[in-house]
Design an enzyme around this catalytic site. Structure first.
Site, mmCIF file in Angstrom:
data_model
loop_
_atom_site.group_PDB
_atom_site.id
_atom_site.type_symbol
_atom_site.label_atom_id
_atom_site.label_comp_id
_atom_site.label_asym_id
_atom_site.label_seq_id
_atom_site.Cartn_x
_atom_site.Cartn_y
_atom_site.Cartn_z
ATOM 1 N N GLN A 39 -0.579 8.701 -0.099
ATOM 2 C CA GLN A 39 -0.699 8.766 1.225
ATOM 3 C C GLN A 39 0.129 9.710 1.789
ATOM 4 O OE1 GLN A 39 1.633 3.939 0.806
ATOM 5 N NE2 GLN A 39 0.468 4.236 2.176
ATOM 6 N N HIS A 59 -15.041 8.661 0.543
ATOM 7 C CA HIS A 59 -15.425 9.364 0.313
ATOM 8 C C HIS A 59 -17.343 9.301 0.776
ATOM 9 C CE1 HIS A 59 -12.652 13.112 -1.402
ATOM 10 N NE2 HIS A 59 -13.043 12.612 0.110
ATOM 11 N N ASP A 72 -7.771 13.156 2.370
ATOM 12 C CA ASP A 72 -7.633 14.167 1.662
ATOM 13 C C ASP A 72 -6.574 15.254 1.864
ATOM 14 O OD1 ASP A 72 -10.369 13.845 1.908
ATOM 15 O OD2 ASP A 72 -11.576 15.047 2.528
ATOM 16 N N ARG A 97 12.735 7.507 -3.439
ATOM 17 C CA ARG A 97 11.228 7.099 -4.453
ATOM 18 C C ARG A 97 10.039 7.746 -3.677
ATOM 19 N NH1 ARG A 97 8.021 1.166 -3.503
ATOM 20 N NH2 ARG A 97 6.461 2.103 -5.413
ATOM 21 N N HIS A 142 0.678 4.629 -8.316
ATOM 22 C CA HIS A 142 0.760 3.929 -6.864
ATOM 23 C C HIS A 142 -0.079 3.806 -6.455
ATOM 24 C CE1 HIS A 142 3.393 2.952 -3.540
ATOM 25 N NE2 HIS A 142 2.392 2.559 -2.838
ATOM 26 N N ASN A 186 3.226 -0.091 -9.231
ATOM 27 C CA ASN A 186 4.116 -0.883 -7.640
ATOM 28 C C ASN A 186 2.597 -2.002 -7.168
ATOM 29 O OD1 ASN A 186 5.520 -0.597 -4.471
ATOM 30 N ND2 ASN A 186 3.002 0.203 -4.300
ATOM 31 N N GLU A 187 3.763 -2.584 -7.193
ATOM 32 C CA GLU A 187 2.760 -4.314 -6.656
ATOM 33 C C GLU A 187 1.587 -4.521 -7.590
ATOM 34 O OE1 GLU A 187 1.517 -3.848 -2.441
ATOM 35 O OE2 GLU A 187 4.462 -3.002 -2.067
ATOM 36 N N ASN A 330 9.398 -5.514 -3.560
ATOM 37 C CA ASN A 330 8.443 -4.832 -2.351
ATOM 38 C C ASN A 330 8.836 -6.292 -1.114
ATOM 39 O OD1 ASN A 330 8.421 -2.472 -3.261
ATOM 40 N ND2 ASN A 330 6.742 -2.125 -3.210
ATOM 41 N N TYR A 332 7.458 -7.098 2.951
ATOM 42 C CA TYR A 332 7.499 -7.072 4.361
ATOM 43 C C TYR A 332 7.176 -8.628 5.429
ATOM 44 C CZ TYR A 332 6.037 -2.997 3.538
ATOM 45 O OH TYR A 332 6.070 -1.327 2.480
ATOM 46 N N GLU A 399 10.277 -1.609 -1.003
ATOM 47 C CA GLU A 399 9.933 -1.629 0.535
ATOM 48 C C GLU A 399 10.456 -2.652 1.054
ATOM 49 O OE1 GLU A 399 5.563 -0.978 -0.404
ATOM 50 O OE2 GLU A 399 5.472 0.474 -1.960
HETATM 51 C C1 PNW Z 1 2.525 -1.339 0.122
HETATM 52 N N1 PNW Z 1 0.551 -7.583 1.962
HETATM 53 O O1 PNW Z 1 0.883 -2.269 0.639
HETATM 54 C C2 PNW Z 1 2.057 -0.314 -0.603
HETATM 55 O O2 PNW Z 1 2.981 -0.231 -1.476
HETATM 56 C C3 PNW Z 1 2.379 0.793 0.124
HETATM 57 O O3 PNW Z 1 1.463 1.534 -0.125
HETATM 58 C C4 PNW Z 1 0.916 0.434 2.045
HETATM 59 O O4 PNW Z 1 1.878 1.396 2.324
HETATM 60 C C5 PNW Z 1 2.897 -0.656 2.713
HETATM 61 O O5 PNW Z 1 3.347 -1.630 1.156
HETATM 62 C C6 PNW Z 1 2.577 -1.519 3.734
HETATM 63 O O6 PNW Z 1 1.259 -1.848 3.764
HETATM 64 C C7 PNW Z 1 1.673 -3.314 0.855
HETATM 65 O O7 PNW Z 1 -0.226 -8.516 2.460
HETATM 66 C C8 PNW Z 1 -0.006 -4.042 0.972
HETATM 67 O O8 PNW Z 1 1.956 -7.948 2.509
HETATM 68 C C9 PNW Z 1 -0.022 -5.332 1.698
HETATM 69 C C10 PNW Z 1 1.315 -6.253 1.930
HETATM 70 C C11 PNW Z 1 2.685 -5.787 1.106
HETATM 71 C C12 PNW Z 1 2.420 -4.668 0.752
#
Ligand code: PNW
Length: 503
Positions: A39, A59, A72, A97, A142, A186-187, A330, A332, A399
């Site tokens: 990223q 690509h 890129d 991290r 990741h 990661n995830e 992680n 959100y 996260e």
């Molecule tokens: C994470 N969801 O992805 C990743 O670890 C990161 O690389 C990313 O940039 C960040 O969160 C923001 O998206 C997720 O749907 C993708 O709950 C999807 C979800 C959560 C995290």
């Protein structure tokens, strides 16, 4: 005093106490920010780095990326890591991290050739962090699998267990003197479901209901092998710790009085978080029983001779159990369960159909990402659930973050952090949940996978129209800086959205 003023005063006091709540973080609680190699690094094909699955996807199928961008150049952190470290130091973080690019270190994916420039780059970054007393927390994987390994089947290929262990071995040996905290994956949900059961992530193998479960079998074994290798061979001399970071969309019943929805929300949480947490963090081990049963039933109904979800044998149940020093979360957002049945968006067969519940978006405040609604109380519920489901594990939030379109006056991000952090304090003090540290996503706006640069999660704004990728601090940088300096939620008026400042 007139009556109305008295009432007004009482309301004010109540609002103040309930809004302010706890503000001070416990001693020893640590803070960091996160990024991931693909990223931010750019330099996708220089100094020996090979193509990874995200290079290939962006690509060859640029229409799959919302704004047609790619990694890129990204934030050009391969060349500008010193600026990254300056920004981290300015914010005052305890740790950073970031992730290693497997294809930069091992261009073939295997240990037949170690790319000296990849090794040098990460040593330089680690040394720059050490100079500023910032602790590294390194993710081995990741999402940016070398394309060479994808050509052999990627995470659906059981041999990946060996390739991942060899890669981890090299990293522990080469960098273990400088890195005391590791994350294997990661995830895993996003890797297996989004990339092998859907087209949401690269390599976009849409093997719904099949590839996703092949992936989890391999990934959990690979994680366990890396853990045991570290534990037995490296921990005695390197004294570090190693964990996995599991993402949860937390599911709640849309009507908390509806018993069926309550039960189905638990099923959905077992399918989402439990898929990877249950094998590692429970006494019993293996996949959650409801997942085993549901997929077996669905598979039988499809006329298959055996379940699409293969269970681990006793050797692997025991080998995977207990292989994480902390629970990395992680988080959100929270989604809702509205009832039993097949979700209208579910393919057949699929993980979502296997759950047998209909999901919908929460009603919380919006972000720039369709899937991300602001629901701070869901975070507290998830954390309490993890405490009770996994025997009170020590937890790191690896996260948590919010997307907008890139505004510098990012009040939405500040209030998101403030409200989610406040829920962490609530569960620490009211429920004794052992949350030990917090990682904000992310240092700077970066390549947000299939959303490209259209959804921005950064503390720093990155201008991708300029070749030198200038970074500009958003207001949230000052918010986080103050939080780090005082270890208290900032109460400063300047962090409140002017349109909301009046009571
Ligand atoms: C994470 N969801 O992805 C990743 O670890 C990161 O690389 C990313 O940039 C960040 O969160 C923001 O998206 C997720 O749907 C993708 O709950 C999807 C979800 C959560 C995290």
């Amino acid at each position: 005093m007139p009556h109305s003023v008295l009432i007004g005063f009482a309301v004010l006091v109540i609002c103040h106490t309930s809004q302010a709540g706890y503000t001070k973080f416990p001693d020893g609680f640590t803070f960091g920010v996160a990024t991931a190699a693909h990223q931010i690094e750019g330099a996708w094909n220089v100094s020996g780095k090979s193509e990874n699955v995200w290079d290939r996807l962006s690509h060859t199928r640029p229409e799959m990326i919302a704004d047609g961008t790619n990694g890129d150049i990204a934030c050009d952190s391969y060349n500008r890591y010193r600026e990254d470290v300056e920004e981290l130091a300015y914010m005052g973080v305890d740790f950073y991290r970031f992730s290693f690019s497997w294809a930069r270190i091992l261009p073939s994916g295997r240990v037949d050739f170690v790319n000296p420039d990849g090794i040098r780059y990460y040593h330089d970054l680690l040394d720059a962090l050490a100079e500023k007393n910032i602790e590294p927390l390194v993710t081995l994987f990741h999402w940016d699998l070398p394309q060479t390994l994808q050509d052999l089947g990627g995470w659906a290929n059981p041999k990946m267990v060996d390739y991942f262990r060899d890669y981890a071995d090299l990293c522990f040996k080469e960098f273990g003197r400088k890195i005391k905290s590791w994350i294997t994956f990661n995830e895993p949900y996003e890797i297996c479901e989004d990339a092998y059961g859907d087209e949401k992530k690269a390599p976009a193998i849409d093997s719904h209901g099949v590839g996703n479960y092949l992936c989890s079998d391999t990934l959990l074994k690979a994680h366990a092998e890396a853990y045991h290798l570290y534990n037995e061979t490296y921990r005695p001399t390197q004294n570090g710790r190693i964990m996995i970071s599991i993402n949860s969309i937390w599911y709640e019943p849309s009507d908390t009085n509806n018993a069926e929805q309550v039960t189905l929300a638990e099923v959905a949480n077992q399918f989402k978080f439990g898929w990877f947490a249950h094998p590692i963090f429970t006494e019993e081990g293996g996949y959650p029983s409801v997942m085993v049963e549901n997929v077996a039933q669905q598979s039988a109904a499809e006329g298959l001779p055996k379940s699409r979800l293969e269970q681990f044998d006793q050797y692997w149940i025991d080998r995977i159990k207990g292989t994480s020093d902390f629970l990395g979360i992680n988080h959100y957002t929270t989604h809702l369960i509205t009832g039993a049945g097949v979700d209208p968006i579910a393919k057949s067969p699929s993980w979502l159909k296997d759950i047998g519940a209909v999901t919908t978006m929460n009603v919380g405040g919006e972000s720039a990402s369709e899937w991300l609604r602001v629901v701070p109380t869901g975070f507290a519920n998830l954390l309490r659930w993890c405490k009770s489901s996994y025997n009170d594990p020590p937890i790191y939030i690896t996260e948590n973050g919010f997307s907008d379109r890139g505004t510098l006056q990012d009040y939405g991000r500040i209030s998101y952090f403030n409200d989610y952090l406040s829920e962490i304090l609530n569960v620490i003090y009211d429920d004794n949940v052992k949350v030990l540290g917090y990682t904000a996503w992310t240092l700077m706006d970066n390549f947000e996978w299939r959303a490209g640069f259209s959804e921005r999660f950064g503390f720093y704004f990155v201008d991708i129209t300029q070749p030198d990728r200038p970074r500009t601090p958003k207001l949230s940088v000052e918010y986080f800086r103050q939080l780090l300096a005082t270890r208290e939620l900032p109460q400063d008026e300047r962090f409140k959205d002017p349109s909301m400042r009046r009571l």
